[in-house]
Design a protein around this motif. Structure first.
Motif, PDB file in Angstrom:
ATOM      1  N   PRO A 184       3.152  -2.414   0.236  1.00 27.27           N
ATOM      2  CA  PRO A 184       4.078  -1.952  -0.813  1.00 27.27           C
ATOM      3  C   PRO A 184       3.569  -2.174  -2.231  1.00 27.27           C
TER       4      PRO A 184
ATOM      5  N   ARG B  86       4.585  -5.771   4.958  1.00 30.18           N
ATOM      6  CA  ARG B  86       5.473  -5.256   3.897  1.00 30.18           C
ATOM      7  C   ARG B  86       6.197  -6.378   3.165  1.00 30.18           C
TER       8      ARG B  86
ATOM      9  N   ARG C 157       9.414  -1.952  -6.781  1.00 32.20           N
ATOM     10  CA  ARG C 157       8.836  -1.960  -5.433  1.00 32.20           C
ATOM     11  C   ARG C 157       9.887  -1.474  -4.444  1.00 32.20           C
TER      12      ARG C 157
ATOM     13  N   LEU D 132      10.835  -0.725  -0.741  1.00 33.90           N
ATOM     14  CA  LEU D 132      10.460  -0.919   0.667  1.00 33.90           C
ATOM     15  C   LEU D 132      10.763   0.311   1.513  1.00 33.90           C
TER      16      LEU D 132
ATOM     17  N   ASP E 174       9.877   3.124   0.928  1.00 40.40           N
ATOM     18  CA  ASP E 174       8.694   3.982   0.852  1.00 40.40           C
ATOM     19  C   ASP E 174       7.575   3.498   1.774  1.00 40.40           C
ATOM     20  N   PHE E 175       7.783   2.364   2.430  1.00 45.16           N
ATOM     21  CA  PHE E 175       6.731   1.766   3.235  1.00 45.16           C
ATOM     22  C   PHE E 175       6.249   2.678   4.371  1.00 45.16           C
TER      23      PHE E 175
ATOM     24  N   LYS F 167       3.946   5.237   3.027  1.00 41.77           N
ATOM     25  CA  LYS F 167       2.665   4.673   2.627  1.00 41.77           C
ATOM     26  C   LYS F 167       1.763   4.414   3.838  1.00 41.77           C
TER      27      LYS F 167
END
Length: 336
Positions: A80, A108, A126, A128, A130-131, A134
């Motif tokens: 992240p 993460r 930040r 999470l 979006d983890f 990614k």
């Protein structure tokens, strides 16, 4: 045969230095290879006075140059905080330098207190959520197979490697396990962080696994604290520094590994005693046969053929002996 592996956080002992801790990590890797351990991973922690491993990629490059057969990897890169593209470039480069030996463990967690997270992201938020995206982008960059229409489709994470690093998602709950199952990657459960419900998390991961091109079958492993000595009494003595260290870290106190004398003279309060009792479920401590039996039992519970061991104790020579005794009990390598 159960595979044994190592996780190292480059812990700093009271009275020692980060430089010495990093030298010890290198010694541990060389010894782990000789003893037949399958892989060694290096953690990522930030703004910590007690843990020197802040950049797994640098540790991997250094240790892989000092060894020749053992897998070397991250436990893990805290994605992240970073661009998937840059992480892919780093690990493609490592894979080209040390082909067939590089592992990419992805976490993460923040890896530090809120201030460190803020600084790592240079003040950006930040997210999470979006983890998973990614992780998908990272794999796409690594194998040069981003989907059509992707905003970075024309960008390549050079130098491209002939094979993908062995990828694991790391976690101590069903969150990362669910993402690993959905994306189709191996998964490592951190029993040393959360000793409750891990086997159910891994079962759910396997039941819901969606095969991917690179990882057609689910693959799960588990990591636990372990301290081994010739006798139960000596193992308990060495592990006293781990127990006290865990308690201090949970209280936000010094995270330097305490001396044996300090740990042995510590008198816990009633609450601290209960906390230390709870922490016992995160570790295996004892003589070689006891540790072997309990590691095998843990592997059976998690239905895995690999267990990763983390040993944070004050005396580094005792730490090396612990890994030697465990390897000898499993007859994995060279013990002279």
């Amino acid at each position: 045969m159960l595979k044994l592996s190592v996780l190292d956080q480059s812990p700093i002992s009271e009275g020692s230095t980060p430089m010495e801790a990093l030298k010890n990590s290198t010694r541990l890797a060389v010894e782990a290879e000789r003893l037949g351990y399958h892989r060694i991973w290096f953690a990522e922690h930030h703004d910590s006075s007690g843990l020197a491993s802040v950049s797994p990629e640098i540790m991997i490059a250094h240790v892989a140059a000092k060894t020749s057969t053992i897998h070397v990897g991250s436990g893990g890169v805290l994605l992240p905080h970073y661009s998937p593209y840059k992480v892919a470039e780093n690990f493609n480069l490592l894979e080209n330098l040390y082909p067939g030996r590089i592992d990419l463990g992805i976490g993460r967690a923040p890896g530090g207190m809120p201030g460190a997270t803020w600084a790592l992201n240079d003040g950006a938020r930040r997210d999470l959520n979006d983890f998973p995206r990614k992780v998908r982008d990272l794999i796409g960059f690594l194998n040069d197979q981003l989907p059509e229409g992707h905003q970075y489709k024309t960008v390549r994470a050079t130098p491209l490697a002939e094979r993908l690093p062995e990828i694991y998602l790391l976690g101590s709950s069903d969150g990362s396990a669910g993402i690993a199952a959905d994306i189709g990657t191996p998964f490592m459960f951190a029993h040393f962080i959360n000793p409750h419900g891990g086997s159910e998390v891994v079962r759910s991961y396997r039941a819901n696994y969606r095969p991917s091109e690179w990882f057609p079958e689910p693959k799960a492993s588990v990591c636990i604290f372990a301290v081994c000595a010739e006798t139960d009494e000596e193992a308990e003595r060495q592990a006293s520094t781990l127990r006290y260290w865990m308690l201090k870290a949970a209280q936000g106190k010094s995270v330097l590994l305490p001396t044996l004398e300090e740990a042995e003279h510590f008198v816990p309060s009633e609450w601290e005693h209960e906390q230390m009792k709870e922490n016992e479920t995160r570790m295996i401590v004892g003589n070689p046969q006891k540790v072997k039996r309990e590691l095998e039992n843990l592997a059976a519970v998690y239905q895995t053929d690999e267990v990763m061991i983390l040993t944070n104790i004050f005396d580094f020579e005792a730490k090396l002996r612990s890994f030697r005794l465990i390897a000898k009990a499993f007859q994995t390598g060279t013990f002279y």
